[in-house]
Structures are given as C-alpha cells and as structure tokens.
Design a protein around this motif. Structure first.
Motif, PDB file in Angstrom:
ATOM      1  N   ALA A 358      37.562  47.237 -19.530  1.00  0.00           N
ATOM      2  CA  ALA A 358      37.045  48.592 -19.720  1.00  0.00           C
ATOM      3  C   ALA A 358      35.571  48.563 -20.083  1.00  0.00           C
ATOM      4  N   GLY A 361      33.152  48.278 -17.312  1.00  0.00           N
ATOM      5  CA  GLY A 361      33.042  49.416 -16.406  1.00  0.00           C
ATOM      6  C   GLY A 361      34.158  49.519 -15.391  1.00  0.00           C
ATOM      7  N   VAL A 362      35.214  48.732 -15.570  1.00  0.00           N
ATOM      8  CA  VAL A 362      36.339  48.790 -14.637  1.00  0.00           C
ATOM      9  C   VAL A 362      37.103  50.087 -14.864  1.00  0.00           C
ATOM     10  N   ALA A 363      37.423  50.786 -13.789  1.00  0.00           N
ATOM     11  CA  ALA A 363      38.133  52.059 -13.885  1.00  0.00           C
ATOM     12  C   ALA A 363      39.501  51.856 -14.538  1.00  0.00           C
ATOM     13  N   PRO A 364      39.955  52.826 -15.324  1.00  0.00           N
ATOM     14  CA  PRO A 364      41.223  52.682 -16.046  1.00  0.00           C
ATOM     15  C   PRO A 364      42.412  52.336 -15.151  1.00  0.00           C
ATOM     16  N   HIS A 365      42.528  53.017 -13.973  1.00  0.00           N
ATOM     17  CA  HIS A 365      43.686  52.747 -13.116  1.00  0.00           C
ATOM     18  C   HIS A 365      43.630  51.329 -12.540  1.00  0.00           C
ATOM     19  N   GLU A 390      39.755  46.042  -5.510  1.00  0.00           N
ATOM     20  CA  GLU A 390      39.154  46.470  -6.767  1.00  0.00           C
ATOM     21  C   GLU A 390      39.545  45.518  -7.905  1.00  0.00           C
TER      22      GLU A 390
END
Length: 423
Positions: A358, A361-365, A390
């Motif tokens: 997180a 910057g990794v997206a939550p999903h 991703e």
C-alpha cells in the motif's frame, strides 16, 4: 516306596526310563512321561475332600532338596485352608488378562494417529497443521499414557506447558483437537469420559484477538542484519523468510510446496486450489529475486521433490520441514538479537507485505489479490479478472524494496498506510 534320591533320578534320566509318578512322601511326586523333556515335580493334596494337584516345576530347575522344601511350604498353606493349585491357576489367568489388556491398550499417541488418519487426512486442506500439534505438543506431553488413564490434570499440565513457552494460540488449538480426539474415542468405545470437556479457552491460551503487527522498514533492516550474523541460523531459514515476505503467501503454502508447482523459466508459481485457504488455484508471479532463491533452494535440496525438504529423518515421515521450523528458529536465534524490536511472528509477514505494498502505491484490489484474498461483495461476484500483470509489477516493486532494505538503505521516508487484518 522309600524316599527318592538324586542318584536314582539321574539314573532314570540316563536310562530314559519313563513313568507316571514316583513318590517321595508327604504329597511330593516325580513324573517322567514320554512328552516330558525332564522329570516334573507334582504336589498332591486334598482340600474340602477333593484331590488336587500342583505342578511345581521341572527337576532341571528345582532340585530334590528344593522340591521337598517347597512341598513342605505348600502343606502348611493347605493346612491353613489355602488352595495352592487354584491360586496358581488364578495367577496365570491374571497374567494372561494383563498381557491381553496391554496388547489392546491404546495410548494417547496411538489415538491421535488414528484420529488423524480417519478424520483429518483427505478432509482437511492443510493436514500437517494438525500433525504438527500432535507431534510437537500432544505426544510429548501425554502421548505415552493409555487413553483411559488421561485425567484432567494431565490436560491442564499440557496446556500450561504450551502457554509457558509463549504459545497461547497453540494451546487453544491443542485443546480443541484433544477434545475432538476424546469425542472420537468415546464413539469408538475406548473411553466413556472426555477429560478435556471441562476446559475452555480461558484455561488454555485465552481469548484470541486479531493481530495488527507489521514490520517497518527499519525493523526489516534489523531483521536482515540479524539473519546474516545469528548463530544457529541457516541459509534455508533465511531463504524461507525472504520468500514469505516477498510473495506474501501463507506459511503452509510455502513450506509444503513441491518443486513441481514452480515454473522457474516462466517465473510463475502455479499454486493449486487444494493447497490454498480459499480453495481456488492462483498463479503467483515470481520476482527475479524469488526465482534466484528458488533455484538455490532446489540446488540445496539435493534432488528432493520438495522446496524445503525435511532436514533429518522424522518418525512422522513428513517429507518437508515442520510448519513450525522457521518460526521456532526465529524465536530461538533471531529474536534475542532484536531486543529493541517489538515481538513478531511468521504470521506477521503477510501483513508486513500488504502494508508496504500500500505504501508503494499499489491499488487496494491488487494488494488484496497479491495475498490471494477474494474480492468481496457484489464486485467480487462479477469480477473475474485476476490482475496478474498488476500483481507481477507490484511484487517486483516490493522485492526491489526488500533488496534495498537488505543493503541497509531505508530509502525515502514513506509512511505506510494502515494494514488490513489478514487471515
């Protein structure tokens, strides 16, 4: 006929002279039938008007003088109303009963093995978790006791020993499994009482709460340094810790992994559904650092089919290392070197990875799918995209950060986002 003599007896034996009985007087007789290897001593007497015979032993083990002495003792017992022949038969029957009881006696260790084979194997996705509790806690504490001899005080002593070593959650697990094992024993008519019934989690490890511990960048730097210098810590443990952090997989998924699941040329781990908590297969993209570690573990395995093969022959014959091996080594060899770092366990590595993903910057999903968490709610019903590319990018970014931290470089002061509670 007069009293017997050793000369007579030895002469009969030498000549092979056989006879039904020859008396020495006062109830003592010698018999030498064809089926007798050596002459046998008999003591004849009457009790309550009935003739009785007691076989005392052979001439080879009981001399004439000893036979006379024994016969004299038997006569005295008969005079007091005892039945030597009947008592001897009862002793033999009791000995036979005891031998049979010992043969049929089921120990707690045998019950645990039977329960494991009948109720766990083929039904539980990760049976070795239960096997670890049997081998590490149940057998060492109460395994040699007969199932019928296990009392509540034995259960209490076992639970307190586990709590004392700092494993309250394991104490809770052991209590749950022991209760089930005794319920199983009751159904199999081995016992009529479950000695663990009276115990609750309060008596074992207490109420379990969700953990929120994760390791910061500076704490990871200290962990890597400790793994480089700790005595008694081996390279396989270091590789296991790195992979657990890097791939954010569950402990049992990595430790029980066969090499056949890994496509190192394609840099992907094909984790089958039967070995995941969700029951669904997932392809895990492997960062280049993970591929290098996996190739080295394959080399160190010396031809084993397992990623982390057992390091010594084990009575339970599990082909890979025990699920607690890495955690136990961390507690023994690494934790003492990190006195200024708050306690952590292997289970905290997934939370650590999720938190840093997180922060990167990794997206939550995507972060949730990196941990093989299902997307919940309506969105999860309709979304079938696995975010492989991703996840590949995210895990490589995380692996690069771990490389940086292993070199002692904290990099930018990124403030991690709150981690989610993980299964």
């Amino acid at each position: 006929m007069g009293k017997l003599s050793d000369v007579q007896i030895r002469g009969w034996i030498k000549a092979g002279e056989r006879f039904e009985q020859r008396g020495d007087g006062e109830g003592l007789y010698l018999r030498y039938r064809k089926e007798d290897a050596t002459p046998r001593w008999l003591f004849r007497y009457r009790l309550a008007g009935k003739a009785r015979v007691l076989f005392m032993g052979s001439y080879g083990t009981l001399s004439l003088a000893d036979a006379r002495k024994t016969a004299k003792e038997m006569r005295a017992r008969v005079a007091l109303g005892h039945d030597p022949a009947g008592e001897k038969k009862e002793r033999k029957r009791e000995a036979v009963r005891k031998i049979e009881a010992d043969r049929l006696m089921v120990t707690m260790g045998q019950l645990a093995d039977d329960y494991f084979a009948a109720q766990i194997v083929g039904r539980w996705k990760h049976p070795n978790i239960v096997r670890a509790r049997i081998e590490n806690d149940i057998k060492p504490n109460i395994g040699k006791l007969a199932v019928a001899d296990v009392k509540p005080q034995h259960i209490d002593a076992m639970l307190q020993a586990i709590v004392k070593r700092g494993a309250p959650t394991m104490a809770n697990d052991v209590l749950r499994w022991v209760k089930r094992m005794f319920d199983y024993a009751i159904k199999r008519q081995m016992v009529t009482f479950n000695p663990a019934t009276a115990f609750s989690l309060i008596d074992a490890g207490g109420k379990e709460t969700s953990r929120d511990r994760w390791l910061t960048r500076s704490e990871l730097v200290k962990l890597f340094e400790a793994m480089r210098t700790a005595k008694g810590w081996n390279i396989e443990n270091t590789y296991a810790v790195k992979l657990l952090l890097m791939l954010a997989v569950r402990r049992e998924e990595l430790i029980a992994a066969p090499l056949a699941e890994f496509d190192l040329d394609g840099a992907v781990w094909h984790l089958p559904g039967e070995r995941t908590k969700t029951g669904k297969a997932i392809d895990i993209p492997l960062p280049r650092q993970a591929v290098a570690i996996l190739r080295e573990l394959e080399r160190l395995g010396g031809g084993s089919s397992w990623l982390l093969p057992a390091r010594k022959m084990q009575s339970r014959m599990i082909p890979h290392i025990d699920l607690n091996t890495v955690g136990a080594s961390l507690a023994k060899n690494i934790r003492p070197m990190l006195k200024d770092v708050a306690p952590f366990t292997v289970h905290d590595f997934r939370r650590t990875a999720r938190t840093h993903l997180a922060a990167l910057g990794v997206a939550p999903h995507v972060g949730e799918r990196c941990l093989n968490h299902a997307v919940k709610g309506v969105e999860g019903i309709y979304m079938r995209h696995d975010f492989y590319e991703e996840r590949k990018e995210a895990l490589q970014k995380w692996a690069d950060l771990l490389d940086q931290l292993e070199r002692g470089d904290l990099g930018d002061n990124v403030v991690p986002l709150p981690g989610r509670k993980l299964a």
